[in-house]
Design a protein around this motif. Structure first.
Motif, PDB file in Angstrom:
ATOM      1  N   ASP A  87      13.648  -0.001  48.216  1.00 41.77           N
ATOM      2  CA  ASP A  87      12.696   0.530  47.228  1.00 41.77           C
ATOM      3  C   ASP A  87      13.237   0.373  45.818  1.00 41.77           C
ATOM      4  OD1 ASP A  87      10.880   1.252  49.116  1.00 41.77           O
ATOM      5  OD2 ASP A  87      11.340   3.388  49.077  1.00 41.77           O
ATOM      6  N   ASP A 121       9.858   6.310  46.505  1.00 39.26           N
ATOM      7  CA  ASP A 121      10.556   7.588  46.378  1.00 39.26           C
ATOM      8  C   ASP A 121      11.244   7.637  45.019  1.00 39.26           C
ATOM      9  OD1 ASP A 121      11.766   9.997  46.806  1.00 39.26           O
ATOM     10  OD2 ASP A 121      13.304   9.196  48.178  1.00 39.26           O
ATOM     11  N   LEU A 122      10.863   8.611  44.204  1.00 37.96           N
ATOM     12  CA  LEU A 122      11.411   8.703  42.852  1.00 37.96           C
ATOM     13  C   LEU A 122      12.930   8.911  42.848  1.00 37.96           C
ATOM     14  CD1 LEU A 122       8.657  10.827  41.116  1.00 37.96           C
ATOM     15  CD2 LEU A 122       9.097   8.408  40.820  1.00 37.96           C
ATOM     16  N   ALA A 123      13.459   9.474  43.915  1.00 40.65           N
ATOM     17  CA  ALA A 123      14.910   9.693  43.988  1.00 40.65           C
ATOM     18  C   ALA A 123      15.667   8.368  44.068  1.00 40.65           C
ATOM     19  CB  ALA A 123      15.244  10.568  45.176  1.00 40.65           C
ATOM     20  N   THR A 124      15.019   7.314  44.554  1.00 45.24           N
ATOM     21  CA  THR A 124      15.700   6.027  44.672  1.00 45.24           C
ATOM     22  C   THR A 124      15.740   5.275  43.366  1.00 45.24           C
ATOM     23  OG1 THR A 124      13.683   4.853  45.299  1.00 45.24           O
ATOM     24  CG2 THR A 124      15.009   5.789  47.078  1.00 45.24           C
ATOM     25  N   ASP A 161       4.193   4.774  47.994  1.00 45.40           N
ATOM     26  CA  ASP A 161       5.246   5.239  48.899  1.00 45.40           C
ATOM     27  C   ASP A 161       6.626   5.232  48.263  1.00 45.40           C
ATOM     28  OD1 ASP A 161       3.351   5.547  50.890  1.00 45.40           O
ATOM     29  OD2 ASP A 161       3.591   3.489  51.592  1.00 45.40           O
ATOM     30  N   MET A 213      16.224   3.092  51.069  1.00 42.65           N
ATOM     31  CA  MET A 213      16.091   3.497  49.679  1.00 42.65           C
ATOM     32  C   MET A 213      16.487   2.364  48.747  1.00 42.65           C
ATOM     33  SD  MET A 213      17.222   7.468  49.442  1.00 42.65           S
ATOM     34  CE  MET A 213      18.893   7.245  50.007  1.00 42.65           C
ATOM     35  N   LYS A 270       5.270   4.537  40.777  1.00 40.63           N
ATOM     36  CA  LYS A 270       4.801   5.230  41.972  1.00 40.63           C
ATOM     37  C   LYS A 270       3.284   5.403  41.940  1.00 40.63           C
ATOM     38  CE  LYS A 270       5.278   9.480  44.617  1.00 40.63           C
ATOM     39  NZ  LYS A 270       5.596   8.936  45.912  1.00 40.63           N
TER      40      LYS A 270
END
Length: 104
Positions: A43, A96-99, A94, A40, A88
């Protein structure tokens, strides 16, 4: 006649039995595979290093946005979230919006 002529008083609620605390769950052992936080952070590093100011596509997208109803205090958070979503969609599918984390 506190409840009116036709209305019945509500039935008392039954008392629920007290719940005993369950035993603590054992902690999972660390995996020998690649740690998800490290992936993460890679990213997040690529997202943080991306040059949004130099990208004409981002500039065109940002110019079309109407952020007049966003307060000055919330604007950095909103722009950060919009950047993450745009990144994104247009740069790395690929991602991850949480990262993306919180706004700087």
């Amino acid at each position: 006649k506190a409840f009116g002529r036709w209305r019945q008083p509500p039935a008392p609620r039954p008392c629920l039995p007290s719940r005993k605390p369950s035993a603590p769950r054992p902690r999972a052992r660390p995996s020998t595979q690649t740690h998800p936080t490290r992936a993460m952070s890679a990213d997040a590093g690529a997202f943080g290093a991306y040059d949004f100011d130099g990208d004409a596509r981002w500039a065109a997208y940002y110019a079309r946005l109407d952020l007049s109803n966003v307060s000055a205090a919330e604007l950095p958070k909103v722009v950060h979230r919009l950047r993450a979503k745009w990144y994104k969609k247009n740069v790395d599918a690929d991602f991850d919006l949480a990262t993306a984390g919180a706004a700087p």
